[in-house]
Design a protein around this motif. Structure first.
Motif, PDB file in Angstrom:
ATOM      1  N   THR A  73       0.857  -1.183   0.000  1.00 26.91           N
ATOM      2  CA  THR A  73       0.000   0.000   0.000  1.00 26.91           C
ATOM      3  C   THR A  73       0.892   1.231   0.000  1.00 26.91           C
ATOM      4  OG1 THR A  73      -1.679  -1.191   1.248  1.00 26.91           O
ATOM      5  CG2 THR A  73      -1.844   1.203   1.228  1.00 26.91           C
ATOM      6  N   PHE A  74       0.621   2.147  -0.911  1.00 27.67           N
ATOM      7  CA  PHE A  74       1.389   3.380  -1.013  1.00 27.67           C
ATOM      8  C   PHE A  74       0.555   4.519  -0.442  1.00 27.67           C
ATOM      9  CE2 PHE A  74       2.838   0.585  -4.380  1.00 27.67           C
ATOM     10  CZ  PHE A  74       4.211   0.626  -4.191  1.00 27.67           C
ATOM     11  N   ALA A  75       1.234   5.403   0.313  1.00 27.34           N
ATOM     12  CA  ALA A  75       0.551   6.552   0.910  1.00 27.34           C
ATOM     13  C   ALA A  75       1.465   7.762   0.818  1.00 27.34           C
ATOM     14  CB  ALA A  75       0.191   6.257   2.359  1.00 27.34           C
ATOM     15  N   ALA A  76       0.863   8.918   0.730  1.00 26.66           N
ATOM     16  CA  ALA A  76       1.624  10.168   0.684  1.00 26.66           C
ATOM     17  C   ALA A  76       1.247  11.022   1.887  1.00 26.66           C
ATOM     18  CB  ALA A  76       1.337  10.907  -0.615  1.00 26.66           C
ATOM     19  N   ASP A  77       2.247  11.598   2.501  1.00 27.41           N
ATOM     20  CA  ASP A  77       2.043  12.474   3.652  1.00 27.41           C
ATOM     21  C   ASP A  77       2.735  13.795   3.335  1.00 27.41           C
ATOM     22  OD1 ASP A  77       2.347  13.873   6.075  1.00 27.41           O
ATOM     23  OD2 ASP A  77       2.314  12.004   7.228  1.00 27.41           O
ATOM     24  N   ILE A  78       2.029  14.895   3.489  1.00 28.00           N
ATOM     25  CA  ILE A  78       2.573  16.201   3.121  1.00 28.00           C
ATOM     26  C   ILE A  78       3.805  16.570   3.950  1.00 28.00           C
ATOM     27  CG2 ILE A  78       1.302  17.783   4.630  1.00 28.00           C
ATOM     28  CD1 ILE A  78       0.640  19.354   2.029  1.00 28.00           C
ATOM     29  N   ASN A  79       3.888  16.074   5.179  1.00 27.50           N
ATOM     30  CA  ASN A  79       5.014  16.418   6.046  1.00 27.50           C
ATOM     31  C   ASN A  79       6.150  15.405   5.962  1.00 27.50           C
ATOM     32  OD1 ASN A  79       3.795  18.734   7.142  1.00 27.50           O
ATOM     33  ND2 ASN A  79       2.582  17.469   8.521  1.00 27.50           N
ATOM     34  N   GLN A  80       5.841  14.109   5.747  1.00 24.42           N
ATOM     35  CA  GLN A  80       6.887  13.086   5.812  1.00 24.42           C
ATOM     36  C   GLN A  80       7.194  12.435   4.461  1.00 24.42           C
ATOM     37  OE1 GLN A  80       5.678  10.354   8.834  1.00 24.42           O
ATOM     38  NE2 GLN A  80       6.004  11.800  10.493  1.00 24.42           N
ATOM     39  N   GLY A  81       6.482  12.724   3.402  1.00 24.32           N
ATOM     40  CA  GLY A  81       6.772  12.184   2.081  1.00 24.32           C
ATOM     41  C   GLY A  81       5.951  10.939   1.754  1.00 24.32           C
ATOM     42  N   ILE A  82       6.540  10.050   0.972  1.00 30.05           N
ATOM     43  CA  ILE A  82       5.839   8.856   0.481  1.00 30.05           C
ATOM     44  C   ILE A  82       6.161   7.665   1.377  1.00 30.05           C
ATOM     45  CG2 ILE A  82       5.616   7.254  -1.446  1.00 30.05           C
ATOM     46  CD1 ILE A  82       6.299   9.581  -3.285  1.00 30.05           C
ATOM     47  N   HIS A  83       5.154   6.866   1.665  1.00 32.62           N
ATOM     48  CA  HIS A  83       5.310   5.669   2.490  1.00 32.62           C
ATOM     49  C   HIS A  83       4.847   4.444   1.710  1.00 32.62           C
ATOM     50  CE1 HIS A  83       5.865   8.040   6.163  1.00 32.62           C
ATOM     51  NE2 HIS A  83       4.915   8.837   5.681  1.00 32.62           N
ATOM     52  N   ALA A  84       5.475   3.309   1.930  1.00 33.70           N
ATOM     53  CA  ALA A  84       5.044   2.022   1.367  1.00 33.70           C
ATOM     54  C   ALA A  84       4.894   1.055   2.530  1.00 33.70           C
ATOM     55  CB  ALA A  84       6.051   1.501   0.367  1.00 33.70           C
ATOM     56  N   ILE A  85       3.717   0.449   2.637  1.00 30.63           N
ATOM     57  CA  ILE A  85       3.437  -0.504   3.708  1.00 30.63           C
ATOM     58  C   ILE A  85       3.184  -1.855   3.063  1.00 30.63           C
ATOM     59  CG2 ILE A  85       1.922  -1.071   5.647  1.00 30.63           C
ATOM     60  CD1 ILE A  85       1.160   1.960   5.636  1.00 30.63           C
ATOM     61  N   TYR A  86       3.928  -2.875   3.515  1.00 30.35           N
ATOM     62  CA  TYR A  86       3.830  -4.211   2.935  1.00 30.35           C
ATOM     63  C   TYR A  86       3.024  -5.124   3.851  1.00 30.35           C
ATOM     64  CZ  TYR A  86       5.300  -8.910   1.526  1.00 30.35           C
ATOM     65  OH  TYR A  86       5.323 -10.219   1.144  1.00 30.35           O
ATOM     66  N   ASN A  87       2.004  -5.797   3.296  1.00 26.05           N
ATOM     67  CA  ASN A  87       1.199  -6.765   4.036  1.00 26.05           C
ATOM     68  C   ASN A  87       1.837  -8.137   3.850  1.00 26.05           C
ATOM     69  OD1 ASN A  87      -0.681  -8.603   4.960  1.00 26.05           O
ATOM     70  ND2 ASN A  87      -2.436  -7.448   4.182  1.00 26.05           N
ATOM     71  N   THR A  88       2.319  -8.738   4.907  1.00 27.00           N
ATOM     72  CA  THR A  88       3.027 -10.018   4.808  1.00 27.00           C
ATOM     73  C   THR A  88       2.098 -11.189   4.492  1.00 27.00           C
ATOM     74  OG1 THR A  88       2.852 -10.340   7.198  1.00 27.00           O
ATOM     75  CG2 THR A  88       4.868  -9.305   6.361  1.00 27.00           C
ATOM     76  N   ASP A  89       0.776 -10.993   4.598  1.00 30.52           N
ATOM     77  CA  ASP A  89      -0.169 -12.071   4.293  1.00 30.52           C
ATOM     78  C   ASP A  89      -0.455 -12.187   2.799  1.00 30.52           C
ATOM     79  OD1 ASP A  89      -0.388 -12.742   6.966  1.00 30.52           O
ATOM     80  OD2 ASP A  89      -2.097 -11.394   7.297  1.00 30.52           O
ATOM     81  N   LEU A  90      -0.072 -11.210   2.020  1.00 27.97           N
ATOM     82  CA  LEU A  90      -0.307 -11.235   0.573  1.00 27.97           C
ATOM     83  C   LEU A  90       1.025 -11.373  -0.151  1.00 27.97           C
ATOM     84  CD1 LEU A  90      -2.894  -8.325   0.212  1.00 27.97           C
ATOM     85  CD2 LEU A  90      -3.358 -10.776   0.197  1.00 27.97           C
ATOM     86  N   PRO A  91       1.175 -12.393  -0.980  1.00 33.56           N
ATOM     87  CA  PRO A  91       2.453 -12.562  -1.688  1.00 33.56           C
ATOM     88  C   PRO A  91       2.627 -11.508  -2.772  1.00 33.56           C
ATOM     89  CG  PRO A  91       0.851 -14.161  -2.454  1.00 33.56           C
ATOM     90  CD  PRO A  91       0.208 -13.423  -1.315  1.00 33.56           C
ATOM     91  N   ILE A  92       3.865 -11.081  -2.954  1.00 32.01           N
ATOM     92  CA  ILE A  92       4.169 -10.141  -4.034  1.00 32.01           C
ATOM     93  C   ILE A  92       4.493 -10.961  -5.266  1.00 32.01           C
ATOM     94  CG2 ILE A  92       5.798  -8.407  -4.855  1.00 32.01           C
ATOM     95  CD1 ILE A  92       6.081  -7.418  -2.028  1.00 32.01           C
ATOM     96  N   SER A  93       3.819 -10.667  -6.349  1.00 31.79           N
ATOM     97  CA  SER A  93       4.063 -11.379  -7.602  1.00 31.79           C
ATOM     98  C   SER A  93       3.785 -10.436  -8.751  1.00 31.79           C
ATOM     99  CB  SER A  93       3.167 -12.624  -7.708  1.00 31.79           C
ATOM    100  OG  SER A  93       1.807 -12.248  -7.753  1.00 31.79           O
ATOM    101  N   GLY A  94       4.150 -10.865  -9.909  1.00 32.22           N
ATOM    102  CA  GLY A  94       3.885 -10.053 -11.087  1.00 32.22           C
ATOM    103  C   GLY A  94       2.418 -10.120 -11.469  1.00 32.22           C
ATOM    104  N   ALA A  95       2.066  -9.348 -12.453  1.00 31.60           N
ATOM    105  CA  ALA A  95       0.697  -9.331 -12.943  1.00 31.60           C
ATOM    106  C   ALA A  95       0.357 -10.668 -13.608  1.00 31.60           C
ATOM    107  CB  ALA A  95       0.527  -8.197 -13.943  1.00 31.60           C
ATOM    108  N   THR A  96      -0.907 -11.018 -13.590  1.00 28.94           N
ATOM    109  CA  THR A  96      -1.361 -12.237 -14.250  1.00 28.94           C
ATOM    110  C   THR A  96      -1.168 -12.077 -15.758  1.00 28.94           C
ATOM    111  OG1 THR A  96      -3.013 -12.571 -12.530  1.00 28.94           O
ATOM    112  CG2 THR A  96      -3.326 -13.774 -14.592  1.00 28.94           C
TER     113      THR A  96
END
Length: 187
Positions: A6-29
């Motif tokens: 999940t990507f999020a933007a914060d005006i004071n701290q910049g861009i954040h990326a949060i990774y959910n360990t329950d969902l595998p990262i893979s390429g597009a189908t």
């Protein structure tokens, strides 16, 4: 959110990326197109339907499997395994299809008996790009075949059928002889 990140933007701290360990990262189908062809759409009990699955397009090599009615059996075909899943018989091919090797074949045996008359749905064909862990349906690969439970196998003629044919022949022979006797006046 994309692939568990999940990507999020914060005006004071910049861009954040949060990774959910329950969902595998893979390429597009990958995009896959495949064509199904077979011997026909109407069968009688005991016949065999030759099914050919031909890859039209794939972004990568993929495994494929087909779904057929549980009462049908797979008589032969390219390297495959069969198993029951969700009320259907699955035929899963061992080797992936690719542009260099795009075709897989199998022979489905039609069930016989009067109780098997009806319509049977085949498909959809499914593909896996991750070695069989997840399967995705391929559009336009479902087909309906109709079965008449009676076999047309000539080896199954009964004596009654043969006797009936002989009786019809004898009756016609007698009609011709009677007509000829009437014309010539012979008894």
């Amino acid at each position: 959110m994309s692939n568990g990140v999940t990507f999020a933007a914060d005006i004071n701290q910049g861009i954040h990326a949060i990774y959910n360990t329950d969902l595998p990262i893979s390429g597009a189908t990958p995009v896959v197109a495949l064509e199904r062809s077979d011997d026909g759409s109407v069968f009688t009990g005991g016949q065999t339907d030759h099914v050919t699955l031909t890859l039209q397009y794939a972004e990568s090599d993929v495994l494929i499997r087909d779904r057929l009615p549980e009462s049908w059996t797979v008589a032969d075909g390219d390297d495959h395994t069969t198993y029951l899943e969700g009320g259907a018989r699955m035929v899963e091919f061992t080797n992936p299809v690719s542009e260099a090797d795009p075709e897989r074949n199998y022979f489905a045996e039609v069930p016989s008996g009067a109780e098997t008359t009806g319509d049977y749905t085949f498909g959809p064909v499914e593909f896996s790009h991750d070695g069989g862990d997840t399967w995705h349906e391929i559009e336009a690969t479902t087909e309906v075949n109709t079965v008449s439970g009676t076999s047309t196998n000539t080896n199954s003629l009964t004596l009654g059928t043969i006797g009936g044919a002989a009786g019809v022949f004898y009756h016609q022979r007698e009609k011709v002889l009677n007509t000829v006797r009437g014309v010539f006046g012979d008894e």
